[in-house]
Design a protein around this motif. Sequence first.
Motif: not given
Length: 202
Positions: A91-105, A155-168
Amino acid sequence: MTEPVSHTAEVRKFLFFKDSRPIAPTNDAKITAAVQEIIHGVGMGFTSVFLLCLPLSLIPLFGEGPIGDLRFGLLALIYILASVGMISANSKIGPRLYQSGIPNRRTFVSDALSVVMAVAVASAFVLIFELWPLNGGLSQQNDAGKLALLANGFLLLLWSLRSIQERIQWILDLRAEQGHVLAQGADGEAASPNAEPVEFGS
């Protein structure tokens, strides 16, 4: 410093799926998109709770001992908390119009975890629906499928934590770039020594 990227590039791809949303045109929009991706990661973290609890409620090994009598009550409580967390995050995400542009590497680890998760899901599907019979009998095959589902939850839990760390980390880099631009001044020159510092978020 952040890497230059195209605003219309389709950079987020996984197997046959791709995110065709354009990359945010400004740093502020990138930060907003990154925050939305973090919230999405939190929601996926709550989803991993379901995948962790499901095999735990079905495999007899995890029901033995004194905790066996409390197992279903505890799992029901965890399911309720996970449901509230998932609904709240979505409910807090809202419309996602853009990507954050985080590099693939920067997302190499989370992308690798995504591939391993896909393999775990396929393995669980094959074993549970007896598409690839094992030599140990049906009960052992079902337990193997449930263990594969349990592994996918981890694995999904690890992915979630890693994805959050990358975006932060990406948000921190974007903030640092904004501060560098402000320090250079409008014409690219050093800011005046008498200029008052600008605080983010004020």
